[in-house]
Scaffold this active site. Sequence first.
Site, short mmCIF file in Angstrom:
data_model
loop_
_atom_site.label_atom_id
_atom_site.label_comp_id
_atom_site.label_asym_id
_atom_site.label_seq_id
_atom_site.Cartn_x
_atom_site.Cartn_y
_atom_site.Cartn_z
N ARG A 54 -0.28 -13.51 9.61
CA ARG A 54 -0.47 -12.64 10.76
C ARG A 54 -0.64 -11.17 10.41
O ARG A 54 -1.58 -10.51 10.88
CB ARG A 54 0.73 -12.76 11.73
CG ARG A 54 0.68 -13.96 12.63
CD ARG A 54 2.07 -14.48 12.86
NE ARG A 54 2.55 -15.06 11.63
CZ ARG A 54 2.28 -16.33 11.25
NH1 ARG A 54 1.63 -17.11 12.05
NH2 ARG A 54 2.71 -16.78 10.09
N THR A 55 0.27 -10.64 9.61
CA THR A 55 0.26 -9.19 9.35
C THR A 55 -1.03 -8.81 8.63
O THR A 55 -1.72 -7.86 9.01
CB THR A 55 1.50 -8.81 8.51
OG1 THR A 55 2.65 -9.41 9.09
CG2 THR A 55 1.67 -7.31 8.46
N LYS A 83 0.66 -7.72 -15.66
CA LYS A 83 0.78 -7.19 -17.03
C LYS A 83 1.89 -6.15 -17.07
O LYS A 83 1.89 -5.26 -17.91
CB LYS A 83 -0.56 -6.57 -17.45
CG LYS A 83 -1.69 -7.57 -17.56
CD LYS A 83 -3.00 -6.89 -17.94
CE LYS A 83 -3.96 -6.85 -16.79
NZ LYS A 83 -5.15 -6.03 -17.04
N ARG A 105 2.97 -4.91 1.55
CA ARG A 105 4.05 -5.91 1.69
C ARG A 105 4.56 -6.22 0.29
O ARG A 105 3.77 -6.44 -0.63
CB ARG A 105 3.56 -7.18 2.37
CG ARG A 105 4.62 -8.29 2.31
CD ARG A 105 4.27 -9.47 3.17
NE ARG A 105 4.45 -9.16 4.59
CZ ARG A 105 4.46 -10.07 5.55
NH1 ARG A 105 4.30 -11.35 5.24
NH2 ARG A 105 4.62 -9.74 6.81
N HIS A 133 10.54 -4.51 8.84
CA HIS A 133 9.16 -4.91 9.14
C HIS A 133 8.78 -4.16 10.43
O HIS A 133 8.69 -4.74 11.51
CB HIS A 133 9.11 -6.43 9.35
CG HIS A 133 7.74 -7.03 9.36
ND1 HIS A 133 6.57 -6.29 9.40
CD2 HIS A 133 7.34 -8.34 9.35
CE1 HIS A 133 5.53 -7.11 9.42
NE2 HIS A 133 5.98 -8.35 9.37
#
Length: 313
Positions: A54-55, A83, A105, A133
């Site tokens: 969704r986000t 890395k 995120r 959030h």
Amino acid sequence: MNFQGKDIISMNDLTREEIDHILAKVDQVRNLPEKGRLCAGKVCAMMFFEPSTRTRTSFEVAMRNLGGEVGGFYDRKITSAEKDESLWDTVKMHDGYGFNVIVIRHPLKGAARLAAEAAEIPVINAGDGPNQHPTQTLLDLYSLQETQGRIDGLTIAMVGDLANGRTVHSMTEALLKYTDCRMIFISPRDLAMPRFLIDKCRKVGAQRNITVEEGSRIEDYISEVDVLYMTRIQVERLEERMAVVEKLRSIYRLEAGMLRNARPTMKVMHPLPRVTEIAPDVDATPHAYYFEQARNGLFVRETLLALILGAVQ
Ligand code: CP
């Protein structure tokens, strides 16, 4: 009120007036005839170190709906983080490539704040571990207004993994900016709302006529609430405790039959994804609102991007 260039990292960083301003802008931006040109020439960097449906998708569509573009990555495995490049350096690179805003995120609490310190351009937190959030909370608050006509004075039960669920942490912080709310936290003891948040609710809530209660059974509260905010068990943050997860999944499950005594206007919300905590038969009841709630995320994220990129005020 000017949001141009502002980072959105935590609900704590926003005043009630700022939240109300964003929510009030949503219907205006949504219907603007010139919406498709508001962010023409702007590019959003998507930095997703954790999975998302969704986000990620709604931010992407929001940016395109505003006439802008998106770049970046959705899988840390294709980046030089594999890395051992630091988050700081990864953000610095995106900051220097002509992007206008970063949406990040990350599984670690505080990662979005660090990104905001590294970047000159504004940063939006799309979820940092179990912490916050904020864009989910803004769409949740918009959904409360849409369905209940207000936020002050609501009775809201939050159910499930309240220890690890960032959406309920953000929501709790946000509701403390309103008045006369009753918050009910329903969870197993192992996954209770963090103590510091309960203490904050009691302290700040006392000045705002906000009360908090803790319970363990959904059935005890269904007839009393305006909103039942369900959440899933955050298995990705409980990997070594799968036996507990399986047990909890069977206990914290909402079924249509349990809604018999709910208020007619009561809505079931969920940030999604759901797993087993809402049975499919709830979808057909007038109480189900989670898919509309998720769709509201598109309109709220369009507005937020337009505000932060200076296209509207
Ligand atoms: N509500 C939410 O954050 O959903 P995604 O994880 O799919 O983005």
